[in-house]
Scaffold this motif. Sequence first.
Motif, PDB file in Angstrom:
ATOM      1  N   GLN A 236       0.863  -1.238  -0.111  1.00 34.45           N
ATOM      2  CA  GLN A 236       0.128   0.081  -0.069  1.00 34.45           C
ATOM      3  C   GLN A 236       0.884   1.282   0.085  1.00 34.45           C
ATOM      4  OE1 GLN A 236      -2.235  -0.405   3.476  1.00 34.45           O
ATOM      5  NE2 GLN A 236      -3.733  -2.158   2.514  1.00 34.45           N
ATOM      6  N   TYR A 237       1.552   1.620  -1.128  1.00 38.77           N
ATOM      7  CA  TYR A 237       2.371   2.568  -1.295  1.00 38.77           C
ATOM      8  C   TYR A 237       1.933   3.983  -0.912  1.00 38.77           C
ATOM      9  CZ  TYR A 237       5.376  -1.395  -3.015  1.00 38.77           C
ATOM     10  OH  TYR A 237       5.875  -2.445  -3.247  1.00 38.77           O
ATOM     11  N   GLN A 238       0.775   4.237  -1.337  1.00 37.79           N
ATOM     12  CA  GLN A 238       0.039   5.466  -1.257  1.00 37.79           C
ATOM     13  C   GLN A 238      -0.008   5.838   0.440  1.00 37.79           C
ATOM     14  OE1 GLN A 238      -3.410   5.068  -3.459  1.00 37.79           O
ATOM     15  NE2 GLN A 238      -2.562   6.665  -4.967  1.00 37.79           N
ATOM     16  N   THR A 239      -0.277   4.746   1.124  1.00 38.57           N
ATOM     17  CA  THR A 239      -0.314   4.643   2.685  1.00 38.57           C
ATOM     18  C   THR A 239       1.122   5.131   3.189  1.00 38.57           C
ATOM     19  OG1 THR A 239      -2.401   3.312   2.762  1.00 38.57           O
ATOM     20  CG2 THR A 239      -1.209   3.604   5.013  1.00 38.57           C
ATOM     21  N   VAL A 240       1.991   4.368   2.423  1.00 39.83           N
ATOM     22  CA  VAL A 240       3.469   4.536   2.940  1.00 39.83           C
ATOM     23  C   VAL A 240       3.959   5.943   2.820  1.00 39.83           C
ATOM     24  CG1 VAL A 240       5.704   3.909   2.481  1.00 39.83           C
ATOM     25  CG2 VAL A 240       3.965   2.262   2.443  1.00 39.83           C
ATOM     26  N   SER A 241       3.404   6.713   1.717  1.00 49.78           N
ATOM     27  CA  SER A 241       4.113   8.015   1.594  1.00 49.78           C
ATOM     28  C   SER A 241       3.151   8.971   2.432  1.00 49.78           C
ATOM     29  CB  SER A 241       3.535   8.334   0.174  1.00 49.78           C
ATOM     30  OG  SER A 241       2.292   8.384  -0.347  1.00 49.78           O
ATOM     31  N   PHE A 242       1.945   8.475   2.698  1.00 48.32           N
ATOM     32  CA  PHE A 242       1.385   9.522   3.675  1.00 48.32           C
ATOM     33  C   PHE A 242       2.113   9.333   4.953  1.00 48.32           C
ATOM     34  CE2 PHE A 242      -1.699   9.319   7.487  1.00 48.32           C
ATOM     35  CZ  PHE A 242      -2.259  10.766   7.369  1.00 48.32           C
ATOM     36  N   LEU A 243       2.190   8.055   5.694  1.00 51.60           N
ATOM     37  CA  LEU A 243       3.013   7.863   7.013  1.00 51.60           C
ATOM     38  C   LEU A 243       4.330   8.499   6.961  1.00 51.60           C
ATOM     39  CD1 LEU A 243       2.052   4.296   7.507  1.00 51.60           C
ATOM     40  CD2 LEU A 243       0.955   6.305   8.616  1.00 51.60           C
ATOM     41  N   LEU A 244       5.021   8.498   5.732  1.00 54.90           N
ATOM     42  CA  LEU A 244       6.182   9.042   5.521  1.00 54.90           C
ATOM     43  C   LEU A 244       6.005  10.765   5.909  1.00 54.90           C
ATOM     44  CD1 LEU A 244       8.222   7.334   2.875  1.00 54.90           C
ATOM     45  CD2 LEU A 244       8.623   6.920   5.238  1.00 54.90           C
ATOM     46  N   ILE A 245       5.051  11.183   5.393  1.00 56.64           N
ATOM     47  CA  ILE A 245       4.890  12.776   5.417  1.00 56.64           C
ATOM     48  C   ILE A 245       4.336  12.833   6.779  1.00 56.64           C
ATOM     49  CG2 ILE A 245       3.170  14.488   4.835  1.00 56.64           C
ATOM     50  CD1 ILE A 245       3.144  13.277   2.070  1.00 56.64           C
ATOM     51  N   ALA A 246       3.728  12.212   7.468  1.00 56.09           N
ATOM     52  CA  ALA A 246       3.174  12.307   8.812  1.00 56.09           C
ATOM     53  C   ALA A 246       4.673  12.000   9.773  1.00 56.09           C
ATOM     54  CB  ALA A 246       2.170  11.132   9.324  1.00 56.09           C
ATOM     55  N   THR A 247       5.321  11.242   9.232  1.00 59.76           N
ATOM     56  CA  THR A 247       6.465  11.171  10.464  1.00 59.76           C
ATOM     57  C   THR A 247       7.508  12.307  10.155  1.00 59.76           C
ATOM     58  OG1 THR A 247       6.721   8.765  10.013  1.00 59.76           O
ATOM     59  CG2 THR A 247       8.673   9.958  10.477  1.00 59.76           C
ATOM     60  N   PHE A 248       7.331  12.951   9.034  1.00 55.60           N
ATOM     61  CA  PHE A 248       8.377  14.211   8.726  1.00 55.60           C
ATOM     62  C   PHE A 248       7.844  15.198   9.723  1.00 55.60           C
ATOM     63  CE2 PHE A 248       8.645  18.075   6.589  1.00 55.60           C
ATOM     64  CZ  PHE A 248      10.262  18.220   6.699  1.00 55.60           C
ATOM     65  N   VAL A 249       6.512  15.406   9.623  1.00 59.12           N
ATOM     66  CA  VAL A 249       5.954  16.758  10.074  1.00 59.12           C
ATOM     67  C   VAL A 249       5.907  16.465  11.792  1.00 59.12           C
ATOM     68  CG1 VAL A 249       3.705  17.706  10.786  1.00 59.12           C
ATOM     69  CG2 VAL A 249       4.149  17.021   8.456  1.00 59.12           C
ATOM     70  N   LEU A 250       5.750  15.136  12.245  1.00 57.55           N
ATOM     71  CA  LEU A 250       5.953  14.836  13.715  1.00 57.55           C
ATOM     72  C   LEU A 250       7.268  15.238  14.234  1.00 57.55           C
ATOM     73  CD1 LEU A 250       4.573  13.844  16.174  1.00 57.55           C
ATOM     74  CD2 LEU A 250       5.627  11.343  15.367  1.00 57.55           C
ATOM     75  N   VAL A 251       8.394  14.723  13.655  1.00 57.90           N
ATOM     76  CA  VAL A 251       9.607  14.937  14.005  1.00 57.90           C
ATOM     77  C   VAL A 251      10.042  16.382  13.788  1.00 57.90           C
ATOM     78  CG1 VAL A 251      11.942  14.619  13.345  1.00 57.90           C
ATOM     79  CG2 VAL A 251      10.667  12.702  13.375  1.00 57.90           C
ATOM     80  N   ALA A 252       9.482  17.212  12.945  1.00 52.50           N
ATOM     81  CA  ALA A 252       9.890  18.413  12.733  1.00 52.50           C
ATOM     82  C   ALA A 252       9.145  19.338  13.876  1.00 52.50           C
ATOM     83  CB  ALA A 252       9.450  19.124  11.404  1.00 52.50           C
ATOM     84  N   CYS A 253       7.883  18.896  14.192  1.00 52.40           N
ATOM     85  CA  CYS A 253       7.376  19.694  15.274  1.00 52.40           C
ATOM     86  C   CYS A 253       7.902  19.603  16.450  1.00 52.40           C
ATOM     87  CB  CYS A 253       5.969  19.417  15.206  1.00 52.40           C
ATOM     88  SG  CYS A 253       4.912  19.686  13.731  1.00 52.40           S
ATOM     89  N   ALA A 254       8.455  18.297  16.741  1.00 46.71           N
ATOM     90  CA  ALA A 254       9.091  17.788  18.236  1.00 46.71           C
ATOM     91  C   ALA A 254      10.528  18.447  18.239  1.00 46.71           C
ATOM     92  CB  ALA A 254       9.372  16.578  18.149  1.00 46.71           C
ATOM     93  N   GLU A 255      11.232  18.707  17.068  1.00 44.06           N
ATOM     94  CA  GLU A 255      12.574  19.445  17.142  1.00 44.06           C
ATOM     95  C   GLU A 255      12.254  20.928  17.728  1.00 44.06           C
ATOM     96  OE1 GLU A 255      14.094  19.396  13.465  1.00 44.06           O
ATOM     97  OE2 GLU A 255      15.133  17.161  13.703  1.00 44.06           O
TER      98      GLU A 255
END
Length: 266
Positions: A236-255
């Motif tokens: 489910q590569y479209q879900t994978v890309s969404f989760l990667l975007i969510a991960t990036f946003v989460l890490v950036a906000c935490a930083e």
Amino acid sequence: MSKVVEMRVPAGSSGVCTIWSVCAAVVVFALFVQAWIVVQARPQDLVTGAHGMADIISRALPPAFDQFVPNLWPVLETIDLAIFGTVFGVILAFPLAILAAANVTPARPLYYAARAVIGVTRAVPDLVWALLFVTAVGLGPFPGALALAVHSVGMLGRLFAEVVEDMDMGPVEALTLTGAGRLQVLSHAVVPGVLPSLLGIGLFRFDENLRSSLVLGFVGAGGIGFQLLTAMNLFQYQTVSFLLIATFVLVACAERVSAWLRGLVK
């Protein structure tokens, strides 16, 4: 009258420096060559396999933003894994750091014992701790939280001990001369002297734990990592890309939050 001082360099020193520089360059180059051989580097494979990567990227677009609501709980799990691991790591690491600091430890055997505990918990990667705890308590976020807490004890314990060893011993010596007990010296001299540095290190560790919690999901420890692994296994590569975007946003906000909090405690 000002005197001009002439600095004379020994005749052979420049030649010796050149020889050492050449030897150092040869050693570095030899290390890189052996690393290239051991890892079996094949840059040409990147060129021949580019179409495969392009195919996966095309399948991953557009991201499945409809997965936002279903993945809110894994996002919360990921954040809470980092919070749990950091808080318990700080709570357990501080007393170990006091015992492992040469300038304030009450006894040398306790110093060596605390250093041993810190060394073991730090040497074993958090991923290995997660595998052990998954075997012990089963799948879910709890083994991941335990793994982050144990590994944080080692990392924070070493850094905390170094901060305590580098602190100004003036207040400690002054209180000791007045007849204050160990607990009084600890609470009135040691803790106030190192608290800002400890808080800053703890916030840095939270940032690291957040990233680690993403990976721990690959061994069944919950969070976004587990959802990402599941989506990849189901292609489910479209879900994978969404989760990667969510991960990036989460890490950036935490930083950003971590940097803001560190600015407050300085």
